[in-house]
Design a protein around this motif. Structure first.
Motif, PDB file in Angstrom:
ATOM      1  N   GLU A  39      -4.195 -22.560 -12.935  1.00  0.00           N
ATOM      2  CA  GLU A  39      -4.103 -23.824 -12.624  1.00  0.00           C
ATOM      3  C   GLU A  39      -2.667 -24.443 -13.123  1.00  0.00           C
ATOM      4  OE1 GLU A  39      -6.632 -26.728 -14.279  1.00  0.00           O
ATOM      5  OE2 GLU A  39      -8.419 -25.473 -14.117  1.00  0.00           O
ATOM      6  N   HIS A  40      -1.992 -23.394 -13.984  1.00  0.00           N
ATOM      7  CA  HIS A  40      -0.574 -23.905 -14.572  1.00  0.00           C
ATOM      8  C   HIS A  40       0.260 -22.606 -14.437  1.00  0.00           C
ATOM      9  CE1 HIS A  40      -3.105 -27.244 -16.183  1.00  0.00           C
ATOM     10  NE2 HIS A  40      -1.911 -27.818 -15.959  1.00  0.00           N
ATOM     11  N   LEU A  41       1.581 -22.742 -14.376  1.00  0.00           N
ATOM     12  CA  LEU A  41       2.553 -21.816 -14.549  1.00  0.00           C
ATOM     13  C   LEU A  41       2.648 -21.483 -15.788  1.00  0.00           C
ATOM     14  CD1 LEU A  41       5.202 -23.171 -11.733  1.00  0.00           C
ATOM     15  CD2 LEU A  41       3.154 -21.466 -11.438  1.00  0.00           C
ATOM     16  N   LEU A  42       2.707 -20.107 -16.001  1.00  0.00           N
ATOM     17  CA  LEU A  42       2.912 -19.382 -17.389  1.00  0.00           C
ATOM     18  C   LEU A  42       4.013 -18.712 -17.659  1.00  0.00           C
ATOM     19  CD1 LEU A  42      -0.888 -17.844 -17.405  1.00  0.00           C
ATOM     20  CD2 LEU A  42       0.017 -20.311 -18.174  1.00  0.00           C
ATOM     21  N   ALA A  43       5.088 -18.922 -16.760  1.00  0.00           N
ATOM     22  CA  ALA A  43       6.409 -18.184 -17.327  1.00  0.00           C
ATOM     23  C   ALA A  43       7.644 -19.501 -16.588  1.00  0.00           C
ATOM     24  CB  ALA A  43       6.606 -17.021 -16.177  1.00  0.00           C
ATOM     25  N   GLU A  44       8.730 -19.118 -17.142  1.00  0.00           N
ATOM     26  CA  GLU A  44       9.610 -20.049 -16.851  1.00  0.00           C
ATOM     27  C   GLU A  44      10.133 -19.746 -15.535  1.00  0.00           C
ATOM     28  OE1 GLU A  44      11.133 -22.003 -18.763  1.00  0.00           O
ATOM     29  OE2 GLU A  44      10.127 -21.522 -20.578  1.00  0.00           O
ATOM     30  N   PRO A  45      10.783 -20.668 -14.572  1.00  0.00           N
ATOM     31  CA  PRO A  45      11.349 -21.946 -15.426  1.00  0.00           C
ATOM     32  C   PRO A  45      10.412 -23.360 -15.369  1.00  0.00           C
ATOM     33  CG  PRO A  45      12.024 -21.757 -13.220  1.00  0.00           C
ATOM     34  CD  PRO A  45      11.186 -20.623 -13.434  1.00  0.00           C
ATOM     35  N   LEU A  46       9.147 -22.998 -14.803  1.00  0.00           N
ATOM     36  CA  LEU A  46       8.263 -24.073 -14.850  1.00  0.00           C
ATOM     37  C   LEU A  46       7.081 -23.883 -15.935  1.00  0.00           C
ATOM     38  CD1 LEU A  46       8.508 -24.713 -10.972  1.00  0.00           C
ATOM     39  CD2 LEU A  46       9.638 -25.973 -12.827  1.00  0.00           C
ATOM     40  N   ASP A  47       7.339 -23.522 -16.892  1.00  0.00           N
ATOM     41  CA  ASP A  47       6.245 -23.123 -17.922  1.00  0.00           C
ATOM     42  C   ASP A  47       5.252 -24.268 -18.196  1.00  0.00           C
ATOM     43  OD1 ASP A  47       4.599 -21.538 -19.605  1.00  0.00           O
ATOM     44  OD2 ASP A  47       6.043 -21.548 -21.171  1.00  0.00           O
ATOM     45  N   GLY A  48       4.041 -24.012 -18.055  1.00  0.00           N
ATOM     46  CA  GLY A  48       3.212 -25.220 -18.288  1.00  0.00           C
ATOM     47  C   GLY A  48       3.076 -26.187 -17.295  1.00  0.00           C
ATOM     48  N   CYS A  49       3.689 -26.074 -16.212  1.00  0.00           N
ATOM     49  CA  CYS A  49       3.578 -27.091 -15.012  1.00  0.00           C
ATOM     50  C   CYS A  49       2.335 -26.890 -14.218  1.00  0.00           C
ATOM     51  CB  CYS A  49       4.852 -27.168 -14.318  1.00  0.00           C
ATOM     52  SG  CYS A  49       6.456 -27.966 -14.968  1.00  0.00           S
ATOM     53  N   PRO A  50       1.946 -27.795 -13.323  1.00  0.00           N
ATOM     54  CA  PRO A  50       0.702 -27.150 -12.480  1.00  0.00           C
ATOM     55  C   PRO A  50       1.550 -26.422 -11.367  1.00  0.00           C
ATOM     56  CG  PRO A  50       0.964 -29.654 -12.633  1.00  0.00           C
ATOM     57  CD  PRO A  50       2.213 -29.110 -13.507  1.00  0.00           C
ATOM     58  N   ASN A  51       0.560 -25.108 -11.012  1.00  0.00           N
ATOM     59  CA  ASN A  51       0.826 -24.170 -10.192  1.00  0.00           C
ATOM     60  C   ASN A  51       1.186 -24.928  -8.829  1.00  0.00           C
ATOM     61  OD1 ASN A  51       1.237 -21.950  -8.859  1.00  0.00           O
ATOM     62  ND2 ASN A  51      -0.743 -21.087  -9.248  1.00  0.00           N
ATOM     63  N   GLY A  52       2.148 -24.597  -8.298  1.00  0.00           N
ATOM     64  CA  GLY A  52       2.542 -25.078  -6.813  1.00  0.00           C
ATOM     65  C   GLY A  52       3.693 -26.178  -6.920  1.00  0.00           C
ATOM     66  N   THR A  53       4.341 -26.327  -8.413  1.00  0.00           N
ATOM     67  CA  THR A  53       5.227 -27.297  -8.573  1.00  0.00           C
ATOM     68  C   THR A  53       6.461 -26.920  -7.896  1.00  0.00           C
ATOM     69  OG1 THR A  53       4.359 -27.806 -10.685  1.00  0.00           O
ATOM     70  CG2 THR A  53       6.753 -28.234 -10.360  1.00  0.00           C
ATOM     71  N   GLN A  54       7.112 -27.800  -7.152  1.00  0.00           N
ATOM     72  CA  GLN A  54       8.124 -27.456  -6.274  1.00  0.00           C
ATOM     73  C   GLN A  54       8.047 -26.855  -5.225  1.00  0.00           C
ATOM     74  OE1 GLN A  54      11.722 -26.687  -8.829  1.00  0.00           O
ATOM     75  NE2 GLN A  54      11.669 -28.370  -9.893  1.00  0.00           N
ATOM     76  N   ASP A  55       6.698 -26.587  -4.758  1.00  0.00           N
ATOM     77  CA  ASP A  55       6.265 -25.425  -3.671  1.00  0.00           C
ATOM     78  C   ASP A  55       6.370 -23.971  -4.228  1.00  0.00           C
ATOM     79  OD1 ASP A  55       5.220 -27.460  -1.878  1.00  0.00           O
ATOM     80  OD2 ASP A  55       7.363 -27.610  -1.122  1.00  0.00           O
ATOM     81  N   GLU A  56       6.360 -23.830  -5.506  1.00  0.00           N
ATOM     82  CA  GLU A  56       6.467 -22.547  -6.321  1.00  0.00           C
ATOM     83  C   GLU A  56       5.052 -21.922  -6.540  1.00  0.00           C
ATOM     84  OE1 GLU A  56       9.446 -21.606  -8.876  1.00  0.00           O
ATOM     85  OE2 GLU A  56      10.912 -22.801  -7.930  1.00  0.00           O
ATOM     86  N   TRP A  57       4.386 -21.041  -5.951  1.00  0.00           N
ATOM     87  CA  TRP A  57       2.718 -20.957  -6.100  1.00  0.00           C
ATOM     88  C   TRP A  57       2.947 -19.388  -6.724  1.00  0.00           C
ATOM     89  CZ3 TRP A  57      -1.097 -23.843  -6.321  1.00  0.00           C
ATOM     90  CH2 TRP A  57      -0.972 -25.165  -5.409  1.00  0.00           C
ATOM     91  N   ILE A  58       2.012 -19.128  -7.584  1.00  0.00           N
ATOM     92  CA  ILE A  58       1.895 -17.998  -8.364  1.00  0.00           C
ATOM     93  C   ILE A  58       0.544 -17.443  -8.037  1.00  0.00           C
ATOM     94  CG2 ILE A  58       1.680 -16.561 -10.473  1.00  0.00           C
ATOM     95  CD1 ILE A  58       4.599 -17.472  -9.582  1.00  0.00           C
ATOM     96  N   ALA A  59       0.066 -16.263  -7.546  1.00  0.00           N
ATOM     97  CA  ALA A  59      -1.155 -16.048  -7.502  1.00  0.00           C
ATOM     98  C   ALA A  59      -1.527 -14.521  -7.942  1.00  0.00           C
ATOM     99  CB  ALA A  59      -1.701 -16.178  -6.013  1.00  0.00           C
TER     100      ALA A  59
END
Length: 93
Positions: A39-59
């Motif tokens: 649900e949320h990004l766990l690494a910098e630069p968007l640590d804690g932001c919702p996954n997909g923030t600025q179209d940066e998805w992690i899977a």
């Protein structure tokens, strides 16, 4: 693609292998299945932001290689450069 796709568990994507430093094996696209989308990004630069923030998805992926399967967590999406260690949506053919 004109329409933004959202990754979800079970979707097929392409994982880009790293290849070897000496060039014996080149970087290649491999079939992969999404096993988790946090649900949320766990690494910098968007640590804690919702996954997909600025179209940066992690899977997390199950990568299907000709010689076996491996599992990789927290793989970033790269739709433009297709750098080793990233995933992208399959090209339409």
């Amino acid at each position: 693609m004109s329409e933004q796709q959202i990754p979800s568990v079970g979707r097929i994507v392409h994982y880009v292998s790293y290849g070897t430093p000496g060039g014996e094996y080149t970087s290649k696209c491999r079939a992969a299945i999404i096993t988790e989308v946090p649900e949320h990004l766990l690494a910098e630069p968007l640590d804690g932001c919702p996954n997909g923030t600025q179209d940066e998805w992690i899977a997390s992926l199950a990568v299907l290689n000709p010689t076996g399967t491996f599992f990789n967590e927290d793989v970033p999406q790269d739709e433009h450069e297709h750098n080793g260690g990233t995933w992208h949506w399959p090209e339409r053919v």
